[in-house]
Structure formats: structure tokens, C-alpha cells
Design a protein around this motif. Structure first.
Motif, short mmCIF file in Angstrom:
data_model
loop_
_atom_site.label_atom_id
_atom_site.label_comp_id
_atom_site.label_asym_id
_atom_site.label_seq_id
_atom_site.Cartn_x
_atom_site.Cartn_y
_atom_site.Cartn_z
N ILE A 50 18.96 1.82 13.11
CA ILE A 50 18.14 3.03 13.05
C ILE A 50 17.23 2.97 11.83
N GLU A 51 17.77 2.55 10.71
CA GLU A 51 16.94 2.43 9.50
C GLU A 51 15.81 1.44 9.72
N HIS A 52 16.12 0.32 10.34
CA HIS A 52 15.10 -0.70 10.60
C HIS A 52 14.00 -0.15 11.52
N ALA A 53 14.40 0.53 12.59
CA ALA A 53 13.42 1.11 13.52
C ALA A 53 12.57 2.16 12.82
N ALA A 54 13.18 2.97 11.96
CA ALA A 54 12.43 4.01 11.24
C ALA A 54 11.43 3.38 10.27
N ARG A 55 11.82 2.33 9.61
CA ARG A 55 10.89 1.65 8.68
C ARG A 55 9.72 1.02 9.42
N ILE A 56 9.99 0.40 10.56
CA ILE A 56 8.91 -0.20 11.33
C ILE A 56 7.97 0.88 11.87
N ALA A 57 8.54 1.98 12.35
CA ALA A 57 7.71 3.10 12.84
C ALA A 57 6.85 3.67 11.72
N ALA A 58 7.40 3.77 10.53
CA ALA A 58 6.62 4.27 9.39
C ALA A 58 5.49 3.31 9.05
N GLN A 59 5.75 2.01 9.12
CA GLN A 59 4.71 1.02 8.84
C GLN A 59 3.60 1.09 9.87
N VAL A 60 3.97 1.22 11.16
CA VAL A 60 2.97 1.32 12.22
C VAL A 60 2.12 2.57 12.02
N SER A 61 2.76 3.68 11.70
CA SER A 61 2.04 4.93 11.46
C SER A 61 1.09 4.80 10.28
N PHE A 62 1.54 4.17 9.21
CA PHE A 62 0.71 3.95 8.04
C PHE A 62 -0.51 3.11 8.38
N GLU A 63 -0.30 2.03 9.13
CA GLU A 63 -1.41 1.16 9.50
C GLU A 63 -2.40 1.87 10.41
N ARG A 64 -1.91 2.72 11.31
CA ARG A 64 -2.81 3.49 12.17
C ARG A 64 -3.63 4.47 11.35
N ASP A 65 -3.00 5.10 10.36
CA ASP A 65 -3.75 6.01 9.50
C ASP A 65 -4.83 5.28 8.72
N LEU A 66 -4.53 4.06 8.28
CA LEU A 66 -5.52 3.28 7.54
C LEU A 66 -6.71 2.89 8.42
N GLU A 67 -6.45 2.69 9.70
CA GLU A 67 -7.54 2.31 10.61
C GLU A 67 -8.58 3.42 10.71
N GLY A 68 -8.15 4.67 10.57
CA GLY A 68 -9.07 5.79 10.69
C GLY A 68 -9.77 6.14 9.40
N VAL A 69 -9.40 5.50 8.31
CA VAL A 69 -9.98 5.81 6.99
C VAL A 69 -10.54 4.53 6.37
N GLY A 70 -11.60 4.68 5.65
CA GLY A 70 -12.05 3.54 4.84
C GLY A 70 -13.06 2.65 5.50
N ALA A 71 -12.70 1.40 5.65
CA ALA A 71 -13.64 0.35 6.04
C ALA A 71 -14.22 0.58 7.43
N PRO A 72 -15.48 0.15 7.64
CA PRO A 72 -16.07 0.20 8.98
C PRO A 72 -15.27 -0.67 9.95
N ALA A 73 -15.47 -0.44 11.22
CA ALA A 73 -14.70 -1.14 12.26
C ALA A 73 -14.77 -2.66 12.12
N ALA A 74 -15.92 -3.18 11.71
CA ALA A 74 -16.07 -4.64 11.59
C ALA A 74 -15.20 -5.21 10.49
N ARG A 75 -14.86 -4.41 9.49
CA ARG A 75 -14.07 -4.92 8.36
C ARG A 75 -12.59 -4.59 8.48
N ARG A 76 -12.20 -3.80 9.46
CA ARG A 76 -10.79 -3.43 9.60
C ARG A 76 -9.96 -4.62 10.04
N ARG A 77 -8.80 -4.72 9.45
CA ARG A 77 -7.86 -5.76 9.86
C ARG A 77 -7.08 -5.26 11.06
N PRO A 78 -6.77 -6.11 12.01
CA PRO A 78 -5.94 -5.67 13.12
C PRO A 78 -4.53 -5.36 12.62
N SER A 79 -3.88 -4.46 13.28
CA SER A 79 -2.53 -4.09 12.90
C SER A 79 -1.60 -5.28 13.08
#
Length: 97
Positions: A50-79
Motif C-alpha cells: 500500500i505504501e509503495h502504491a501510494a508513493r507511485i500515485a503521488a509521483q504520477v500526480s506530481f508529474e501530471r501537475d508539472l506538465e500543466g505548469v512551466g515549460a511549453p509543450a515542446a520542452r516538457r519531458r514525458p512522464s
């Protein structure tokens, strides 16, 4: 011989109430998370799973939030995080080793 264990004590996986308590710890009272669905989906999970799944879910959520902020689409790294279903399968199989 010091440090030797003569007994193996099986503990088993937590029941639904215990899983709900563990998931609630990681969701920190967020209203947008369905803890009951998480409890149902994690029936054979150990607390470490459960801890492992929660940490991975938090990381995915964090990366999705980063995709919507900051760099233009051409400079975004894929998740780098795998899709959620892959994450659940990996967590389940890790607990059965």
C-alpha cells in the motif's frame, strides 16, 4: 547461535478496516480520493504494498501537475511513471515474492 529464528510466524494481510486506516494515512483526508475503492482494489496488499502504491500515485500526480505548469509543450519531458493499472499489477506481484 545468536540471531537465529526457529519459528516462522505468518501474519497475513490487513483486513478492510486496517487497509482503510493505512490508505487514510496516505490520502491525508483529501476529499477527491475514494478510500473505499482503494481498499477494495488492494485486498491482498501488505502495508508495504500500500505504501509503495501510494508513493507511485503521488509521483504520477506530481508529474501530471508539472506538465500543466512551466515549460511549453515542446520542452516538457514525458512522464516516466507507468500507467496506473501497470502500477497496481507491479505492486501486487511485488507483494507475492
Amino acid at each position: 547461535m545468536p540471531g537465529r529464528c526457529d519459528y516462522l510466524i505468518p501474519i497475513g494481510t490487513p483486513d478492510a478496516g486496517a487497509r482503510a486506516a493505512i490508505w487514510s494515512r496516505y490520502t491525508a483526508g483529501r476529499t477527491d480520493v475514494d478510500v473505499a475503492a482503494l481498499v477494495a482494489a488492494s485486498e491482498l496488499f501488505t502495508p508495504a504494498d500500500i505504501e509503495h502504491a501510494a508513493r507511485i500515485a503521488a509521483q504520477v500526480s506530481f508529474e501530471r501537475d508539472l506538465e500543466g505548469v512551466g515549460a511549453p509543450a515542446a520542452r516538457r519531458r514525458p512522464s516516466s511513471a507507468p500507467p496506473r493499472r501497470t502500477t497496481w499489477r507491479r505492486s501486487r506481484s511485488a507483494g507475492r515474492r
